[in-house]
Design an enzyme around this catalytic site. Structure first.
Site, PDB file in Angstrom:
ATOM      1  CG  ASP A  26      -1.792   7.679   0.334  1.00 40.50           C
ATOM      2  OD1 ASP A  26      -0.877   8.515   0.255  1.00 40.50           O
ATOM      3  OD2 ASP A  26      -2.648   7.511  -0.548  1.00 40.50           O
ATOM      4  CG  ASP A  28      -1.558   1.293   1.535  1.00 40.74           C
ATOM      5  OD1 ASP A  28      -2.188   1.816   0.598  1.00 40.74           O
ATOM      6  OD2 ASP A  28      -1.458   1.807   2.674  1.00 40.74           O
TER       7      ASP A  28
HETATM    8  C1  XBP Z   1      -5.428   6.220   0.953  1.00 40.36           C
HETATM    9  C2  XBP Z   1      -6.548   7.067   0.639  1.00 40.36           C
HETATM   10  C3  XBP Z   1      -6.376   8.178  -0.255  1.00 40.36           C
HETATM   11  C4  XBP Z   1      -5.870   9.486   0.196  1.00 40.36           C
HETATM   12  C5  XBP Z   1      -6.454  10.540  -0.700  1.00 40.36           C
HETATM   13  O1  XBP Z   1      -5.927   4.951   1.371  1.00 40.36           O
HETATM   14  O2  XBP Z   1      -7.663   6.811   1.024  1.00 40.36           O
HETATM   15  O3  XBP Z   1      -7.689   8.417  -0.625  1.00 40.36           O
HETATM   16  O4  XBP Z   1      -6.242   9.778   1.527  1.00 40.36           O
HETATM   17  O5  XBP Z   1      -6.166  10.278  -2.006  1.00 40.36           O
HETATM   18  P1  XBP Z   1      -5.032   3.651   1.229  1.00 40.36           P
HETATM   19  P2  XBP Z   1      -6.931  10.955  -3.247  1.00 40.36           P
HETATM   20  O6  XBP Z   1      -3.702   3.941   1.835  1.00 40.36           O
HETATM   21  O7  XBP Z   1      -5.783   2.605   2.006  1.00 40.36           O
HETATM   22  O8  XBP Z   1      -4.923   3.268  -0.214  1.00 40.36           O
HETATM   23  O9  XBP Z   1      -7.459  12.274  -2.813  1.00 40.36           O
HETATM   24  O10 XBP Z   1      -5.858  11.082  -4.278  1.00 40.36           O
HETATM   25  O11 XBP Z   1      -8.031  10.006  -3.660  1.00 40.36           O
HETATM   26 MG    MG Z   2      -2.815   3.189   3.583  1.00 42.29          MG
END
Ligand code: XBP
Ligand code: MG
Length: 266
Positions: free
Chosen positions: A12, A10
């Protein structure tokens, strides 16, 4: 001997603490459109239960009925587009560094012939920006595929995004390990059949990570060992390829021990 072939990360919260950067980018975009909304950290922690930026704004509008909601709803795509531009600039400015052990494990896995993939509820462009800012453009070559939130119909916790990564790699789930920081991510990876190492991030710490293959504070580095929280890895200090193979072998041994008369009691 474990048949480990690939690691799926993953982005983020797992590769880097990007969620605080996302939060600030959302707020800057709201301001740019004169929307009187500001997400503080406490609210954002709650909003993170919804994966995907656009979906998150939509959920905020539906659940909190904020001032100027009707105008905001009409501007949703534009606001999110602006947020993405602001976020990209912040990432270029190196506002998010890789978490402990991430670069080490990625390089080790690559040098040992493991294949690497990224999955993210955010966009492929955002994932690439983070890699380039931290590992140069050449860092992108380390990853065989990047699956972005825009690519699949259903966001995490649905298994779609991990299933797509497995389809692209043409590997069964048992040959891969996923790395996640959130409950939605863990549920998504588990639903795709993946063993999942969870390294909670600042926004997800203290969550329910039942079912994690290993739960550790971070991936660990030579001079910065992880704190073991649950599951595999109690006697280790870093997540390495050798440790992962050993954990998988132990897990497989336990599963076969607990299979009685051809029926799993695991
Ligand atoms: C990450 C997210 C992303 C960011 C925002 O979740 O949910 O939506 O917070 O990104 P994960 P965007 O790590 O579970 O994939 O605004 O670009 O959609
Ligand atoms: Mg994440």
């Amino acid at each position: 001997m474990s048949g480990l072939k690939a690691l799926i990360f993953d982005v983020d919260g797992t590769l880097a603490e990007t969620e605080e950067v996302h939060r600030q980018a959302f707020n800057a975009a709201f301001k740019a459109f004169d929307l009187p909304w500001s997400w503080d950290q406490e609210l954002y922690r709650m909003l993170l239960q919804v994966s995907g930026g656009k979906e998150r704004i939509q959920y905020f509008l539906d659940s909190f009925s904020p001032a100027d909601g009707a105008r905001g709803r009409g501007l949703l795509s534009e606001v999110h587009h602006r947020k993405s531009q602001i976020y990209a600039k912040m990432i270029d400015d190196r506002r998010a560094r890789l978490r402990p052990g991430v670069e080490r494990l990625i390089e080790e896995a690559n040098s040992r012939g493991l294949r690497l993939a990224l999955v993210t509820s955010s966009s492929i462009a955002n994932a690439e920006a983070l890699i380039i800012a931290n590992l140069e453009v050449a860092g992108l070559d380390l990853f065989e595929c990047i699956v972005g939130g825009e690519t699949v119909p259903n966001r995490k916790p649905a298994p779609d995004i991990y299933q797509m990564a497995l389809d692209r790699l043409k590997l069964p789930a048992r040959a891969c390990v996923a790395f996640e920081d959130s409950r939605n991510g863990l549920l998504s990876a588990m639903a795709a059949g993946l063993r999942t190492v969870v390294t909670p991030s600042t926004y997800t710490a203290g969550g329910d990570f039942t079912g994690a293959f290993a739960l550790v504070s971070h991936l660990g580095d030579a001079f910065e060992p992880y704190e073991h929280l649950a599951g595999a890895g109690e006697r280790d200090r870093m997540v390495t390829v050798a440790a992962l193979r050993r954990w998988i072998d132990d897990d497989d041994d336990m599963r076969s021990l607990l299979t009685i008369g051809g029926r799993s009691v695991y």
